[in-house]
Design a protein around this motif. Structure first.
Motif, PDB file in Angstrom:
ATOM      1  N   MET A 155       0.811  -1.213   0.000  1.00 49.24           N
ATOM      2  CA  MET A 155       0.000   0.000   0.000  1.00 49.24           C
ATOM      3  C   MET A 155       0.848   1.269   0.000  1.00 49.24           C
ATOM      4  SD  MET A 155      -3.070  -1.093   2.603  1.00 49.24           S
ATOM      5  CE  MET A 155      -4.092   0.267   2.064  1.00 49.24           C
ATOM      6  N   GLU A 156       2.056   1.198   0.533  1.00 48.46           N
ATOM      7  CA  GLU A 156       2.893   2.389   0.585  1.00 48.46           C
ATOM      8  C   GLU A 156       3.789   2.525  -0.640  1.00 48.46           C
ATOM      9  OE1 GLU A 156       5.964   2.407   3.534  1.00 48.46           O
ATOM     10  OE2 GLU A 156       5.806   4.580   3.826  1.00 48.46           O
ATOM     11  N   GLN A 157       4.460   1.430  -1.021  1.00 47.61           N
ATOM     12  CA  GLN A 157       5.425   1.477  -2.117  1.00 47.61           C
ATOM     13  C   GLN A 157       4.900   0.881  -3.412  1.00 47.61           C
ATOM     14  OE1 GLN A 157       9.056  -0.352  -0.715  1.00 47.61           O
ATOM     15  NE2 GLN A 157       8.969   0.694   1.254  1.00 47.61           N
ATOM     16  N   GLN A 158       3.700   0.285  -3.377  1.00 49.20           N
ATOM     17  CA  GLN A 158       3.105  -0.362  -4.543  1.00 49.20           C
ATOM     18  C   GLN A 158       4.005  -1.455  -5.123  1.00 49.20           C
ATOM     19  OE1 GLN A 158       2.704   3.366  -4.555  1.00 49.20           O
ATOM     20  NE2 GLN A 158       0.943   2.714  -3.355  1.00 49.20           N
ATOM     21  N   THR A 159       4.672  -2.191  -4.236  1.00 50.02           N
ATOM     22  CA  THR A 159       5.518  -3.306  -4.656  1.00 50.02           C
ATOM     23  C   THR A 159       5.311  -4.491  -3.714  1.00 50.02           C
ATOM     24  OG1 THR A 159       7.394  -2.513  -3.325  1.00 50.02           O
ATOM     25  CG2 THR A 159       7.295  -1.818  -5.649  1.00 50.02           C
ATOM     26  N   ILE A 160       5.657  -5.682  -4.210  1.00 48.06           N
ATOM     27  CA  ILE A 160       5.632  -6.909  -3.414  1.00 48.06           C
ATOM     28  C   ILE A 160       6.983  -7.592  -3.571  1.00 48.06           C
ATOM     29  CG2 ILE A 160       4.652  -9.211  -3.196  1.00 48.06           C
ATOM     30  CD1 ILE A 160       2.830  -7.162  -2.089  1.00 48.06           C
ATOM     31  N   SER A 161       7.644  -7.861  -2.466  1.00 53.16           N
ATOM     32  CA  SER A 161       8.939  -8.530  -2.494  1.00 53.16           C
ATOM     33  C   SER A 161       8.729 -10.037  -2.379  1.00 53.16           C
ATOM     34  CB  SER A 161       9.831  -8.035  -1.349  1.00 53.16           C
ATOM     35  OG  SER A 161      10.079  -6.642  -1.482  1.00 53.16           O
ATOM     36  N   VAL A 162       9.364 -10.784  -3.274  1.00 59.01           N
ATOM     37  CA  VAL A 162       9.228 -12.242  -3.322  1.00 59.01           C
ATOM     38  C   VAL A 162      10.616 -12.858  -3.211  1.00 59.01           C
ATOM     39  CG1 VAL A 162       8.437 -14.222  -4.649  1.00 59.01           C
ATOM     40  CG2 VAL A 162       7.164 -12.081  -4.745  1.00 59.01           C
ATOM     41  N   ALA A 163      10.768 -13.799  -2.291  1.00 58.86           N
ATOM     42  CA  ALA A 163      12.022 -14.535  -2.135  1.00 58.86           C
ATOM     43  C   ALA A 163      11.692 -16.026  -2.113  1.00 58.86           C
ATOM     44  CB  ALA A 163      12.726 -14.115  -0.848  1.00 58.86           C
ATOM     45  N   LYS A 164      12.011 -16.705  -3.214  1.00 60.32           N
ATOM     46  CA  LYS A 164      11.675 -18.123  -3.331  1.00 60.32           C
ATOM     47  C   LYS A 164      12.669 -18.815  -4.251  1.00 60.32           C
ATOM     48  CE  LYS A 164       7.586 -21.054  -3.853  1.00 60.32           C
ATOM     49  NZ  LYS A 164       6.158 -21.090  -4.198  1.00 60.32           N
ATOM     50  N   ALA A 165      13.080 -20.011  -3.842  1.00 61.75           N
ATOM     51  CA  ALA A 165      14.007 -20.837  -4.634  1.00 61.75           C
ATOM     52  C   ALA A 165      15.277 -20.062  -4.997  1.00 61.75           C
ATOM     53  CB  ALA A 165      13.317 -21.348  -5.894  1.00 61.75           C
ATOM     54  N   GLY A 166      15.769 -19.268  -4.046  1.00 61.14           N
ATOM     55  CA  GLY A 166      16.987 -18.524  -4.278  1.00 61.14           C
ATOM     56  C   GLY A 166      16.831 -17.299  -5.161  1.00 61.14           C
ATOM     57  N   ILE A 167      15.619 -16.981  -5.542  1.00 59.19           N
ATOM     58  CA  ILE A 167      15.367 -15.816  -6.398  1.00 59.19           C
ATOM     59  C   ILE A 167      14.694 -14.738  -5.552  1.00 59.19           C
ATOM     60  CG2 ILE A 167      14.163 -14.948  -8.435  1.00 59.19           C
ATOM     61  CD1 ILE A 167      14.273 -17.760  -9.574  1.00 59.19           C
ATOM     62  N   ILE A 168      15.273 -13.559  -5.563  1.00 55.69           N
ATOM     63  CA  ILE A 168      14.735 -12.420  -4.835  1.00 55.69           C
ATOM     64  C   ILE A 168      14.370 -11.338  -5.838  1.00 55.69           C
ATOM     65  CG2 ILE A 168      15.168 -10.660  -3.076  1.00 55.69           C
ATOM     66  CD1 ILE A 168      17.185 -12.543  -1.815  1.00 55.69           C
ATOM     67  N   CYS A 169      13.125 -10.928  -5.848  1.00 51.28           N
ATOM     68  CA  CYS A 169      12.694  -9.908  -6.799  1.00 51.28           C
ATOM     69  C   CYS A 169      11.612  -9.047  -6.167  1.00 51.28           C
ATOM     70  CB  CYS A 169      12.176 -10.546  -8.094  1.00 51.28           C
ATOM     71  SG  CYS A 169      10.742 -11.625  -7.861  1.00 51.28           S
ATOM     72  N   SER A 170      11.381  -7.914  -6.784  1.00 50.69           N
ATOM     73  CA  SER A 170      10.354  -6.979  -6.337  1.00 50.69           C
ATOM     74  C   SER A 170       9.396  -6.742  -7.499  1.00 50.69           C
ATOM     75  CB  SER A 170      10.993  -5.659  -5.882  1.00 50.69           C
ATOM     76  OG  SER A 170      10.010  -4.755  -5.435  1.00 50.69           O
ATOM     77  N   LEU A 171       8.121  -7.056  -7.297  1.00 51.11           N
ATOM     78  CA  LEU A 171       7.108  -6.955  -8.336  1.00 51.11           C
ATOM     79  C   LEU A 171       6.184  -5.773  -8.065  1.00 51.11           C
ATOM     80  CD1 LEU A 171       6.133 -10.738  -8.555  1.00 51.11           C
ATOM     81  CD2 LEU A 171       7.877  -9.518  -9.877  1.00 51.11           C
ATOM     82  N   ASN A 172       5.714  -5.175  -9.128  1.00 57.74           N
ATOM     83  CA  ASN A 172       4.771  -4.069  -8.986  1.00 57.74           C
ATOM     84  C   ASN A 172       3.417  -4.592  -8.522  1.00 57.74           C
ATOM     85  OD1 ASN A 172       6.623  -2.124  -9.853  1.00 57.74           O
ATOM     86  ND2 ASN A 172       6.112  -2.450 -12.006  1.00 57.74           N
ATOM     87  N   ALA A 173       2.784  -3.847  -7.633  1.00 57.24           N
ATOM     88  CA  ALA A 173       1.468  -4.233  -7.099  1.00 57.24           C
ATOM     89  C   ALA A 173       0.450  -3.187  -7.547  1.00 57.24           C
ATOM     90  CB  ALA A 173       1.512  -4.326  -5.577  1.00 57.24           C
TER      91      ALA A 173
END
Length: 290
Positions: A13-31
């Protein structure tokens, strides 16, 4: 709500992003989505003597991100109670209640929403801009004194988003004054129900933005001065328990709640006037060491 869930919501709600960390992959997706949330009061029943923030136990930084906040209270009403009871009983009868005729099928409604989201990009007209400015200024004037804030720039941004959404519903390419009027009505109703100080009955956006109303801050400052006088002589010979202090304060002012007293003690501790040990009723207050 767990702390991890609260942190995820706050990021979306603040940054309009979702951080995902799975299977050694770390990324930030737009929400890019809207959030519709429902919450129950912490005591399983809404307490009208407490603010919305206190009833739901959500941090103000998260609660203030919502454009609209409505209270759905279960209040006894013979007409609505009878209508609801008839509907529920009919579900178990031989003749189930008749379903209302659908105006649009599910597929048609989905196509309508998809078209409005992807094809409609409404822009503000001059009349809409004037209405937004006048409406925001009018909401600011609703505050009865300089300590109370009835609207903030965040509410203005909410009105703009709501007006644009109303224009999209009409599949319009422009935001008209009628869209602004409808957005103002929605925000006024939500503000009256969620941002009203239960002690004074006045609208105070600080209840949602900071979790405390202007009257609560003034009351805490007055209580801090009262506690300084009480504790100056009492702490000279030793410490005092929270229960004894609560009884001493109640003799002078019976309207002081436990939350008010704890808030005043926290401020005195932050100012290094006192030192506290323990929590709640087991708290002990002593003079702060230099």
């Amino acid at each position: 709500m767990s702390d991890s869930t609260r942190a995820i919501l706050h990021e979306a709600m603040e940054q309009q992003t979702i951080s995902v960390a799975k299977a050694g992959i770390i990324c930030s997706l737009n929400a890019r989505t809207s959030i519709l949330a429902a919450a129950n009061p912490i005591q399983s029943r809404y307490n009208p003597q407490m603010s919305v923030v206190e009833n739901m136990n959500l941090p103000p930084t998260l609660l203030s991100r919502f454009d609209l906040i409505y209270l759905m209270l279960d209040q006894p009403n013979p007409t609505s109670d009878r209508r609801l009871a008839k509907h529920l009983v009919a579900l178990y009868g031989k003749e189930p209640p008749k379903q209302a005729e659908t105006i649009l099928s599910l597929q048609q409604f989905a196509e309508y929403v998809s078209y409005a989201r992807h094809e409609c990009r409404p822009t503000l007209t001059n009349d809409a801009v004037t209405g937004l400015i006048d409406g925001y200024v009018g909401m600011r004037k609703m505050s009865s004194n300089k300590n109370t804030i009835s609207a903030t720039p965040r509410q203005l941004e909410s009105i703009i988003r709501l007006a644009e959404a109303h224009a999209k519903m009409r599949l319009s390419s422009t935001v008209e004054s009628m869209d602004v009027d409808e957005a103002m009505k929605l925000l006024r109703v939500a503000t009256q129900s969620a941002a009203t100080d239960p002690r004074t009955g006045r609208i105070d956006m600080d209840l949602i933005n900071t979790g405390r109303s202007a009257s609560s801050r003034v009351r805490t400052q007055q209580l801090v001065g009262q506690l300084k006088e009480l504790l100056s002589a009492r702490l000279a010979s030793g410490s005092v328990s929270f229960q004894n202090l609560q009884e001493m304060v109640a003799e002078q002012d019976k309207d002081v709640t436990q939350q008010d007293l704890q808030a005043a003690l926290r401020q005195l501790a932050d100012d290094d006037v006192i030192a506290t040990t323990g929590h709640g009723h087991h708290m002990t207050i002593a003079r702060a060491r230099a």
